[in-house]
Design a protein around this motif. Sequence first.
Motif, short mmCIF file in Angstrom:
data_model
loop_
_atom_site.label_atom_id
_atom_site.label_comp_id
_atom_site.label_asym_id
_atom_site.label_seq_id
_atom_site.Cartn_x
_atom_site.Cartn_y
_atom_site.Cartn_z
N VAL A 154 -37.07 -5.82 21.79
CA VAL A 154 -35.14 -5.77 21.36
C VAL A 154 -34.59 -6.13 21.23
CG1 VAL A 154 -34.60 -2.86 22.48
CG2 VAL A 154 -36.99 -3.10 22.35
N GLY A 155 -33.68 -5.94 20.49
CA GLY A 155 -33.26 -7.57 20.02
C GLY A 155 -33.56 -8.91 19.83
N ALA A 156 -33.08 -9.72 20.18
CA ALA A 156 -33.53 -11.23 20.22
C ALA A 156 -34.57 -11.61 20.55
CB ALA A 156 -32.32 -12.24 20.71
N PRO A 157 -35.76 -11.74 20.02
CA PRO A 157 -37.37 -12.23 20.66
C PRO A 157 -37.22 -13.27 21.58
CG PRO A 157 -37.00 -12.00 18.56
CD PRO A 157 -35.86 -11.97 18.44
N ILE A 178 -20.61 -20.96 2.25
CA ILE A 178 -19.84 -20.44 3.60
C ILE A 178 -21.18 -21.43 4.09
CG2 ILE A 178 -19.30 -18.41 4.93
CD1 ILE A 178 -18.94 -17.21 2.57
N ALA A 179 -20.76 -21.62 5.11
CA ALA A 179 -21.50 -22.52 6.48
C ALA A 179 -20.81 -22.48 8.08
CB ALA A 179 -22.29 -23.57 6.28
N GLY A 180 -22.29 -22.49 8.88
CA GLY A 180 -21.00 -23.30 10.32
C GLY A 180 -20.81 -23.91 10.52
N GLY A 181 -19.60 -25.00 11.11
CA GLY A 181 -19.75 -25.95 12.01
C GLY A 181 -19.31 -27.20 10.59
N PRO A 182 -18.86 -28.28 11.23
CA PRO A 182 -18.05 -28.98 10.29
C PRO A 182 -19.24 -30.32 10.24
CG PRO A 182 -17.07 -29.38 12.37
CD PRO A 182 -17.81 -28.93 12.26
N ASN A 211 -30.71 -8.79 14.98
CA ASN A 211 -31.57 -8.81 15.91
C ASN A 211 -30.21 -7.73 17.28
OD1 ASN A 211 -33.32 -10.75 16.60
ND2 ASN A 211 -31.71 -12.26 16.55
N ASN A 212 -30.03 -7.02 16.27
CA ASN A 212 -28.77 -5.51 16.31
C ASN A 212 -30.10 -4.73 17.24
OD1 ASN A 212 -26.92 -6.73 14.71
ND2 ASN A 212 -26.55 -5.10 13.67
N THR A 213 -28.69 -4.30 18.40
CA THR A 213 -29.87 -3.28 18.65
C THR A 213 -28.90 -1.80 18.78
OG1 THR A 213 -28.43 -3.61 21.23
CG2 THR A 213 -30.53 -4.69 20.95
N PRO A 241 -41.25 -19.76 19.79
CA PRO A 241 -40.70 -18.88 20.30
C PRO A 241 -38.72 -19.48 20.44
CG PRO A 241 -42.77 -17.96 22.03
CD PRO A 241 -42.62 -19.67 21.36
N GLU A 242 -38.71 -20.65 20.94
CA GLU A 242 -37.58 -21.11 20.93
C GLU A 242 -37.12 -21.87 19.99
OE1 GLU A 242 -39.16 -20.48 25.31
OE2 GLU A 242 -39.43 -21.81 22.91
N THR A 243 -38.20 -21.90 18.94
CA THR A 243 -37.47 -22.87 18.02
C THR A 243 -37.12 -21.48 16.56
OG1 THR A 243 -39.27 -25.14 18.02
CG2 THR A 243 -38.12 -24.16 15.87
N LEU A 244 -37.80 -20.93 16.81
CA LEU A 244 -37.53 -19.28 15.60
C LEU A 244 -36.09 -19.52 15.46
CD1 LEU A 244 -38.93 -16.74 13.59
CD2 LEU A 244 -39.02 -15.97 15.43
N MET A 245 -35.62 -19.20 16.99
CA MET A 245 -34.68 -18.43 17.86
C MET A 245 -33.87 -19.70 17.24
SD MET A 245 -35.14 -15.67 18.64
CE MET A 245 -33.06 -15.60 18.93
N LYS A 246 -33.59 -20.71 16.79
CA LYS A 246 -32.77 -21.71 15.79
C LYS A 246 -32.17 -20.90 14.81
CE LYS A 246 -32.97 -25.91 15.66
NZ LYS A 246 -33.72 -27.89 15.38
N LEU A 247 -32.65 -20.13 14.11
CA LEU A 247 -32.75 -19.59 12.59
C LEU A 247 -31.46 -18.42 12.72
CD1 LEU A 247 -35.61 -18.46 11.33
CD2 LEU A 247 -34.34 -20.48 10.74
N PHE A 248 -31.16 -17.86 14.17
CA PHE A 248 -30.03 -16.78 14.68
C PHE A 248 -29.77 -17.15 15.34
CE2 PHE A 248 -34.57 -15.54 14.67
CZ PHE A 248 -34.89 -14.68 13.25
N SER A 249 -29.06 -18.61 16.15
CA SER A 249 -28.13 -19.40 16.55
C SER A 249 -27.22 -20.20 15.63
CB SER A 249 -28.29 -19.76 17.90
OG SER A 249 -29.28 -21.02 17.23
N GLY A 250 -27.86 -20.52 14.49
CA GLY A 250 -27.42 -21.41 13.52
C GLY A 250 -27.24 -22.92 13.70
#
Length: 344
Positions: free
Chosen positions: A19-22, A186-190, A260-262, A323-332
């Motif tokens: 529910v939301g972010a894994p 369009i990307a995140g960060g210089p 990851n929206n609830t 688990p933590e590596t996968l979440m890199k996708l959603f935090s950029g």
Amino acid sequence: MPSLSSMTNHQVRLATRPVGAPTRDNWRFTTEAVAEPGDNQVLVKSLYLSLDPAMRGWMNEGRSYIPPVGIDEVMRAGGVGVVLASKHPGFAVGEHVSGRLGIQQYCLFDAREIEAGGLEKIDESKGSLTQWLNVLGMPGMTAYFGLLDVGQPKAGETVVVSGAAGAVGQTVGQLAKIRGCRAVGIAGGPEKCDWVVRELGFDACIDYKAGNVREGLKTHCPKGVDIYFDNVGGEILDTVLTRITRGARIVICGAISQYNNTTPVAGPKNYMSLLVNRARMEGMVVFDYADRYPQAIEELSSHLKAGRIKSKEDVVQGIETFPETLMKLFSGQNFGKLVLQVGE
């Protein structure tokens, strides 16, 4: 090499639906003995596994373009590996292959799975093993068919792609340049934006973390946006819709900002721009083009060899880090195609 029966297969299984972010609690780490292949079976040792935003959707129950991963099933993932043992006439020990390996160290394929395209040999003369998970793999196929078949670019047009430093986005922009278009990312960060322009050859890249995307589009797309390749959805999609030209094409590849929206997924507020500009918005799923993958691989490989396309992979080691590596996708946090290395 020790006997297969004495070897252990480490796996990651879906324990509960997020529910939301894994989190790590949504996964179960299991072990089992490595199985000896029977007639017409192939045992593959995983080397590199592909981590993709689409995995978040596969964890949800409900109707989609592909069945969800079942509770207690090994998490679905594509990957590349090496044949460890084979009783199938089409595969020899030591050959490199790509297939639906899952998040595990070893995978046994039977004849039915192989005939369905679940395991194929890869030609390392066309690209490296990690490139077979990037520009020569699903991300490259998505970029190729999404841009060329759905977007239908014409020389001189302006193509904007979100997630420009990611797996799909990096190839979309480079293909757009090859087709004679203006490419704006369009990307995140210089650091990512600088790489997209300096290394990949985009004409410009807008840092969405630095401020106003709308102003960036006005500056870098003075004649408007002819094609928008959308990987993120949400507010950025809405902003681009205010800048599209007459007859524009919007390719809906993904909506990572919403996964990851609830609460219900936010739809486009500025969709009336499609009417005013006689534009179209079309979704694409890469599996629909499976019979044409060889065509795309040949062209993309030729671009790689000639230096017209570059490929960047972000490789993280260790199945236990999944688990933590996968979440890199959603935090950029990933920079390039995210790959999990599980073997050597």
